[in-house]
Design a protein around this motif. Sequence first.
Motif, PDB file in Angstrom:
ATOM      1  N   LEU A  16      49.881  45.059  27.822  1.00 30.19           N
ATOM      2  CA  LEU A  16      48.933  43.954  28.023  1.00 30.19           C
ATOM      3  C   LEU A  16      48.396  43.965  29.454  1.00 30.19           C
ATOM      4  N   PHE A  17      49.297  44.245  30.406  1.00 32.55           N
ATOM      5  CA  PHE A  17      48.891  44.333  31.810  1.00 32.55           C
ATOM      6  C   PHE A  17      47.885  45.461  31.999  1.00 32.55           C
ATOM      7  N   ALA A  18      48.160  46.599  31.350  1.00 29.49           N
ATOM      8  CA  ALA A  18      47.257  47.747  31.461  1.00 29.49           C
ATOM      9  C   ALA A  18      45.902  47.437  30.834  1.00 29.49           C
ATOM     10  N   LEU A  19      45.903  46.719  29.714  1.00 29.73           N
ATOM     11  CA  LEU A  19      44.641  46.379  29.046  1.00 29.73           C
ATOM     12  C   LEU A  19      43.786  45.465  29.914  1.00 29.73           C
ATOM     13  N   THR A  20      44.450  44.540  30.653  1.00 30.14           N
ATOM     14  CA  THR A  20      43.678  43.688  31.561  1.00 30.14           C
ATOM     15  C   THR A  20      43.082  44.509  32.695  1.00 30.14           C
ATOM     16  N   MET A  21      43.796  45.560  33.107  1.00 29.82           N
ATOM     17  CA  MET A  21      43.263  46.441  34.142  1.00 29.82           C
ATOM     18  C   MET A  21      42.057  47.227  33.635  1.00 29.82           C
ATOM     19  N   ILE A  22      42.078  47.566  32.327  1.00 29.01           N
ATOM     20  CA  ILE A  22      41.009  48.388  31.761  1.00 29.01           C
ATOM     21  C   ILE A  22      39.801  47.549  31.349  1.00 29.01           C
ATOM     22  N   PHE A  23      40.063  46.453  30.583  1.00 31.65           N
ATOM     23  CA  PHE A  23      38.967  45.698  29.974  1.00 31.65           C
ATOM     24  C   PHE A  23      38.626  44.404  30.708  1.00 31.65           C
ATOM     25  N   GLY A  24      39.622  43.815  31.390  1.00 29.21           N
ATOM     26  CA  GLY A  24      39.367  42.559  32.075  1.00 29.21           C
ATOM     27  C   GLY A  24      38.802  42.789  33.450  1.00 29.21           C
ATOM     28  N   GLU A  25      38.827  41.700  34.240  1.00 30.04           N
ATOM     29  CA  GLU A  25      38.414  41.847  35.628  1.00 30.04           C
ATOM     30  C   GLU A  25      39.433  42.700  36.349  1.00 30.04           C
ATOM     31  N   SER A  26      38.946  43.476  37.280  1.00 27.40           N
ATOM     32  CA  SER A  26      39.847  44.356  38.016  1.00 27.40           C
ATOM     33  C   SER A  26      40.809  43.539  38.858  1.00 27.40           C
ATOM     34  N   LYS A  27      41.879  44.179  39.275  1.00 30.29           N
ATOM     35  CA  LYS A  27      42.886  43.505  40.093  1.00 30.29           C
ATOM     36  C   LYS A  27      42.290  42.882  41.358  1.00 30.29           C
ATOM     37  N   PRO A  28      41.465  43.598  42.127  1.00 29.64           N
ATOM     38  CA  PRO A  28      40.904  42.980  43.320  1.00 29.64           C
ATOM     39  C   PRO A  28      40.099  41.733  43.014  1.00 29.64           C
ATOM     40  N   GLY A  29      39.250  41.799  41.967  1.00 33.14           N
ATOM     41  CA  GLY A  29      38.413  40.661  41.637  1.00 33.14           C
ATOM     42  C   GLY A  29      39.195  39.459  41.173  1.00 33.14           C
ATOM     43  N   THR A  30      40.165  39.678  40.288  1.00 36.25           N
ATOM     44  CA  THR A  30      40.933  38.582  39.722  1.00 36.25           C
ATOM     45  C   THR A  30      41.780  37.896  40.779  1.00 36.25           C
ATOM     46  N   GLU A  31      42.548  38.656  41.536  1.00 35.57           N
ATOM     47  CA  GLU A  31      43.489  38.051  42.471  1.00 35.57           C
ATOM     48  C   GLU A  31      42.781  37.455  43.679  1.00 35.57           C
ATOM     49  N   SER A  32      41.633  37.971  44.046  1.00 35.46           N
ATOM     50  CA  SER A  32      40.897  37.381  45.153  1.00 35.46           C
ATOM     51  C   SER A  32      40.399  35.998  44.775  1.00 35.46           C
ATOM     52  N   LYS A  33      39.936  35.825  43.537  1.00 37.34           N
ATOM     53  CA  LYS A  33      39.467  34.532  43.084  1.00 37.34           C
ATOM     54  C   LYS A  33      40.599  33.523  43.041  1.00 37.34           C
ATOM     55  N   LEU A  34      41.778  33.966  42.588  1.00 36.81           N
ATOM     56  CA  LEU A  34      42.909  33.065  42.477  1.00 36.81           C
ATOM     57  C   LEU A  34      43.369  32.546  43.827  1.00 36.81           C
ATOM     58  N   SER A  35      43.076  33.271  44.865  1.00 36.46           N
ATOM     59  CA  SER A  35      43.687  32.952  46.144  1.00 36.46           C
ATOM     60  C   SER A  35      42.697  32.517  47.224  1.00 36.46           C
ATOM     61  N   LYS A  36      41.463  32.247  46.892  1.00 38.09           N
ATOM     62  CA  LYS A  36      40.492  31.843  47.890  1.00 38.09           C
ATOM     63  C   LYS A  36      40.894  30.541  48.574  1.00 38.09           C
ATOM     64  N   GLU A  37      41.541  29.654  47.844  1.00 38.41           N
ATOM     65  CA  GLU A  37      41.893  28.360  48.376  1.00 38.41           C
ATOM     66  C   GLU A  37      43.024  28.438  49.406  1.00 38.41           C
ATOM     67  N   LEU A  38      43.664  29.599  49.562  1.00 41.75           N
ATOM     68  CA  LEU A  38      44.805  29.716  50.461  1.00 41.75           C
ATOM     69  C   LEU A  38      44.420  30.273  51.825  1.00 41.75           C
ATOM     70  N   LYS A  39      43.154  30.305  52.152  1.00 44.33           N
ATOM     71  CA  LYS A  39      42.729  30.930  53.403  1.00 44.33           C
ATOM     72  C   LYS A  39      43.277  30.212  54.623  1.00 44.33           C
ATOM     73  N   ARG A  40      43.642  28.945  54.512  1.00 43.14           N
ATOM     74  CA  ARG A  40      44.162  28.200  55.650  1.00 43.14           C
ATOM     75  C   ARG A  40      45.691  28.180  55.679  1.00 43.14           C
ATOM     76  N   SER A  41      46.301  28.878  54.782  1.00 43.31           N
ATOM     77  CA  SER A  41      47.763  28.882  54.738  1.00 43.31           C
ATOM     78  C   SER A  41      48.324  29.638  55.928  1.00 43.31           C
ATOM     79  N   GLU A  42      49.608  29.451  56.157  1.00 46.26           N
ATOM     80  CA  GLU A  42      50.279  30.164  57.230  1.00 46.26           C
ATOM     81  C   GLU A  42      50.429  31.636  56.851  1.00 46.26           C
ATOM     82  N   LEU A  43      50.726  32.456  57.842  1.00 49.93           N
ATOM     83  CA  LEU A  43      50.869  33.891  57.610  1.00 49.93           C
ATOM     84  C   LEU A  43      51.964  34.189  56.595  1.00 49.93           C
ATOM     85  N   ALA A  44      53.062  33.451  56.661  1.00 49.19           N
ATOM     86  CA  ALA A  44      54.166  33.693  55.728  1.00 49.19           C
ATOM     87  C   ALA A  44      53.727  33.413  54.300  1.00 49.19           C
ATOM     88  N   ASN A  45      52.966  32.335  54.107  1.00 50.72           N
ATOM     89  CA  ASN A  45      52.493  32.008  52.764  1.00 50.72           C
ATOM     90  C   ASN A  45      51.544  33.069  52.236  1.00 50.72           C
TER      91      ASN A  45
END
Length: 209
Positions: free
Chosen positions: A83-112
């Motif tokens: 299923l993970f591989a299928l998301t890599m092939i047919f879904g949004e790519s890893k860079p696109g998906t995870e960047s969207k999920l984490s835009k709100e964390l730009k003000r977090s501390e370095l550890a976070n």
Amino acid sequence: MLSVLLTQFVVLWAVIDPIGTVPVFLSQTTHLAAKQRRLVALKAVAISTGVLLFFLIAGQFLLEAMQIPLPAFQAAGGLVLLLFALTMIFGESKPGTESKLSKELKRSELANLAVYPLAIPSIASPGAMMAIVMLTDNHRYAVMDQLMTAGIMILVLLITLFLLFGASKIHKLIGDVGAEIISRVMGLILAAVAVNNLLMGIKDFYLAV
């Protein structure tokens, strides 16, 4: 032996996906100084190494304590990897998906930033946790074999660290499109490995019954 080590390297490379992590890293550290970027990269890889080593050492013991046979986990892991591989092939790519999920964390501390989204789920992904348990099955592999698998895992993580150190240059070279292409190709390879694990798990489960 060489072919086995090569297969393990390809599997771990696919599930950890060092190149796919580069755009995620860049998107989260554009506002940081060069020294801070290196610190985040070090922390992220260190945390990922700890998490994956924990699953390498204790993952199977936890399964056996819960009375879950490893062939069943192998089949489930193969399915999850597929299923993970299928998301890599047919879904949004890893860079696109995870960047969207984490835009709100730009003000977090370095550890976070190092913990989420870089260490988990980008580097030490659920697929990587599943894969490392299956590649170090105590019933199928000797301690020396498991140590070699651990060495390969650490090698991939070190490569990931060096890629993150040179993330800016790499991104200029391959761009977002290049990262997406590589991510989808690795997804195709991972899908083939996942199907093999699924079928082997089903086979071993019925042979053990």
